[in-house]
Design a protein around this motif. Structure first.
Motif, short mmCIF file in Angstrom:
data_model
loop_
_atom_site.label_atom_id
_atom_site.label_comp_id
_atom_site.label_asym_id
_atom_site.label_seq_id
_atom_site.Cartn_x
_atom_site.Cartn_y
_atom_site.Cartn_z
N LEU A 404 -0.48 -4.61 2.50
CA LEU A 404 -1.40 -5.00 1.44
C LEU A 404 -1.14 -4.21 0.17
CD1 LEU A 404 -4.82 -5.16 3.35
CD2 LEU A 404 -3.57 -7.10 2.41
N HIS A 405 -1.22 -4.90 -0.96
CA HIS A 405 -1.20 -4.26 -2.27
C HIS A 405 -2.32 -4.87 -3.11
CE1 HIS A 405 2.83 -3.12 -0.99
NE2 HIS A 405 2.77 -2.18 -1.90
N ASP A 406 -3.09 -4.01 -3.72
CA ASP A 406 -4.19 -4.48 -4.56
C ASP A 406 -3.85 -4.22 -6.01
OD1 ASP A 406 -6.58 -5.47 -5.40
OD2 ASP A 406 -7.76 -3.70 -4.87
N ARG A 407 -3.32 -5.25 -6.66
CA ARG A 407 -2.93 -5.15 -8.06
C ARG A 407 -1.92 -4.02 -8.25
NH1 ARG A 407 -8.83 -6.87 -10.75
NH2 ARG A 407 -8.92 -8.83 -9.60
N ASP A 408 -2.30 -2.90 -8.80
CA ASP A 408 -1.33 -1.84 -9.07
C ASP A 408 -1.24 -0.79 -7.97
OD1 ASP A 408 -0.66 -2.99 -11.42
OD2 ASP A 408 -1.83 -1.66 -12.69
N PHE A 409 -1.92 -0.98 -6.85
CA PHE A 409 -1.97 0.07 -5.84
C PHE A 409 -1.62 -0.47 -4.46
CE2 PHE A 409 -4.84 1.32 -9.23
CZ PHE A 409 -4.53 2.65 -9.42
N ALA A 410 -0.92 0.35 -3.69
CA ALA A 410 -0.72 0.03 -2.28
C ALA A 410 -2.01 0.36 -1.54
CB ALA A 410 0.43 0.86 -1.71
N ALA A 411 -2.46 -0.56 -0.71
CA ALA A 411 -3.70 -0.34 0.03
C ALA A 411 -3.52 0.81 1.01
CB ALA A 411 -4.11 -1.61 0.77
N GLY A 412 -4.54 1.65 1.14
CA GLY A 412 -4.48 2.77 2.06
C GLY A 412 -4.65 2.33 3.51
N PHE A 413 -4.49 3.28 4.40
CA PHE A 413 -4.58 3.03 5.84
C PHE A 413 -5.95 2.46 6.22
CE2 PHE A 413 -4.51 5.34 10.22
CZ PHE A 413 -4.26 4.14 10.86
N VAL A 414 -7.01 3.15 5.81
CA VAL A 414 -8.36 2.72 6.17
C VAL A 414 -8.67 1.34 5.58
CG1 VAL A 414 -10.82 3.25 5.95
CG2 VAL A 414 -9.19 5.08 6.45
N GLN A 415 -8.31 1.13 4.32
CA GLN A 415 -8.58 -0.15 3.69
C GLN A 415 -7.85 -1.29 4.40
OE1 GLN A 415 -10.74 -0.99 1.07
NE2 GLN A 415 -10.24 -2.99 1.91
N THR A 416 -6.61 -1.05 4.80
CA THR A 416 -5.85 -2.09 5.50
C THR A 416 -6.50 -2.45 6.83
OG1 THR A 416 -3.78 -1.32 4.48
CG2 THR A 416 -3.59 -2.67 6.46
#
Length: 584
Positions: A404-416
């Motif tokens: 997962l990538h949210d716009r300008d950021f790679a999604a973190g472990f917990v968020q994924t």
């Protein structure tokens, strides 16, 4: 002595030239370059030979792949960064190896390593770069550069597009700067994959033969996660200063699910049980209900304040607050809660971020599962939320991964993991198997890329992954038909509340393992004149938690019943009498 000056000058020139050429020959004889290939992946390592003929590595690593090159040497060293001390330590190459036919590993100083792996040997192969780091405060920067014929045509904080005339590749990492990629302990993998602009990702495009997208692989991941959490928690209890309340809650809940509740309670250090770090959150395990209740009251007040602020500022970020859905369920009659439920649908050009989309869907699913009328308002925006999650996904068929990538950021472990869980729950509720597959794939990929997650992270993940374990402290709405909602803060598997026809009596049935004790805060209990437990009349006692039996204390002003439940049977019954005239 000057009879033949030209002959002498010529001789000296020849001699010096011979010496210089000899020096160059000796130098090149003492240095060499090791070249290795694996499909499109090419690596080079320099080594030098001393006077005794012994070979040693130079601090020179070169890695090239289609459109990009990586370097770690004295001019552009790989650098270890420490987020706490802000120290930057240039790394030196110690050794290299080839763990598999398609990967090369470079071991550096400071207990660090970089592994470059090509997915296959085809022209459409992808490249992954994985960092081994010494601790959670560390990150590593690696120098990169486009090769001739390629240029960076699009870039953001976590993704770049490398393009030539006929082909493009995307590179994604935790953070990407102009000439460096940054890898962290929790986001230690960068991907470089070929882009096919004609194929937009959908969850239906996940290959049918994907092993990562299966329920079986997911169950294995969850089982390993649960075992790891218990093991790490047991080890951590030797140093109580490192224990957090979320760690304790996850540990006790998981042990209780294995019928080891009493063992878990005894394992938690007394310094935590009797210390100042506890709140209402773990009170169902460790008593002191009356002392902990103000923190529960404060949590409710904070929710009310956050909701008011969200309505005033038209903000949907409030949906990401932990347990916001529970607050809405027990206060669904409040006007502000109704306004909050309707808020997302009132926003023009609604395009939620990954975090917002995930949290809104999570709240919607909780309300829908509870048959709350508030769920209806969210149905207007579920499609946009699912689209936002879909657009954030990057599928690598060759690696069998989904990230997962949210716009300008790679999604973190917990968020994924949170997004993956929402997809699974949505897919199960509405019978959409491709969403389940996407959720399985996201979670399995995230755990595979974060094998060294620390205990605090595992504890944070527990209530997200293990939704069906009622032994984890939770809010439970028992009755919404009365003037005041009756709800409990508990770790019981179930609690029911039922009044008789004329509301002169109420029966509370608490389900828990026979022989075990736990503690409950029940709100919304109107004043009563008598209470029976086990069919015996009980009286209020401020020391009720210290006795080896059930007991209670009641706050008439706040309509709060504090109850210790020691189960002689699995389903303990508490009868309340609101009238002096009792039904036989």
């Amino acid at each position: 002595m000057f009879r033949h000056p030209f002959r002498k000058a010529f001789g000296l020139t020849f001699l010096y030239g011979f010496i210089i050429i000899g020096i160059f020959i000796l130098q090149f004889r003492s240095e060499s370059v090791i070249l290795k290939n694996a499909g499109l992946l090419r690596i080079s390592v320099s080594q030098t030979q001393d006077a005794d003929g012994n070979m040693s590595l130079k601090n020179t690593v070169g890695v090239s792949f289609k459109g990009i090159s990586f370097t770690a040497d004295d001019v552009h060293p790989a650098v270890l960064l420490n987020s706490k001390t802000q120290n930057q330590t240039p790394l030196t190459l110690l050794s290299w190896e080839q763990p598999s036919p398609q990967s090369f590993k470079f071991n550096f100083t400071e207990n660090t390593a970089l592994t470059f792996t090509v997915s296959d040997t085809s022209p459409r192969a992808s490249l992954s770069i994985a960092a081994q780091l010494p601790d959670s405060d560390s990150s590593l920067s690696l120098y990169y550069n486009p090769v001739s014929g390629y240029s960076v045509t699009e870039q953001s904080r976590s993704k770049q597009l490398f393009s030539s005339k006929n082909i493009s590749y995307t590179m994604s990492a935790n953070q990407i700067k102009d000439t460096q990629i940054i890898l962290t302990k929790n986001a230690n993998v960068a991907m470089y994959t070929r882009l096919d602009p004609t194929k937009a990702f959908t969850f239906a495009s996940i290959p049918m033969d994907s092993q990562t997208a299966t329920a079986a692989a997911y169950e294995t991941t969850v089982s390993d996660f649960r075992n790891t959490l218990v093991s790490q928690a047991n080890s951590a209890f030797s140093d109580s200063s490192t224990i957090s309340e979320t760690v304790v809650a996850a540990f006790v809940a998981e042990m209780a699910s294995q019928s080891r509740y009493q063992e878990a309670i005894k394992a938690v250090p007394d310094s935590f049980k009797n210390g100042a770090r506890r709140t209402y959150f773990t009170s169902p395990y460790f008593n002191t209900l009356v002392a902990m209740n103000p923190s529960l009251v404060m949590a409710n007040e904070n929710f009310a304040s956050m909701i008011q602020n969200a309505i005033e500022h038209n903000s949907i970020d409030v949906f990401s607050a932990d347990n916001i859905a529970d607050y809405m369920l027990r206060n669904e009659k409040l006007e502000n809660v109704k306004l909050l439920a309707a808020l997302p649908a009132t926003i023009q050009d609604f395009q939620p971020t990954l975090v917002q989309a995930t949290s809104i869907l999570q709240v919607y699913l909780s309300l829908k599962k509870a048959d709350s009328p508030l769920a209806e308002a969210f149905q207007l925006v579920t499609e946009q939320c699912l689209n936002s999650i879909t657009q954030a996904c990057t599928l690598s068929v060759s690696d069998d991964t989904l990230t997962l990538h949210d716009r300008d950021f790679a999604a973190g472990f917990v968020q994924t993991v949170e997004t993956g869980t929402v997809l699974i729950n949505y897919g199960k509720l509405f019978a959409v198997p491709e969403y389940c597959a996407g959720g399985y794939m996201l979670i399995n990929t995230a755990f595979a890329q974060n094998k060294a997650a620390d205990l605090r992270t595992l504890a944070e993940l527990y209530p997200i992954l293990i939704k069906n374990n009622a032994n984890y402290p939770h809010s439970l709405v028992m009755d919404k038909n009365s003037n005041e909602t009756v709800w409990a803060w508990t770790c019981a598997s179930n609690i029911t509340y039922e009044e008789n026809e004329n509301s002169s009596e109420a029966l509370i049935t608490v389900s828990f393992k026979q022989g075990d004790s736990h503690y409950i805060i029940i709100n919304g209990i109107k004043p009563f004149v008598g209470i029976e437990i086990y069919g015996l009349s009980f009286h209020t006692d401020p020391r009720f938690e210290t006795y080896n039996s059930s007991g209670y204390i009641y706050n008439e002003k706040t309509h709060t019943l504090f109850l210790k439940s020691r189960h002689k049977v699995s389903n303990e019954k508490i009868r309340l009498y609101f009238s002096t005239v009792r039904n036989e």
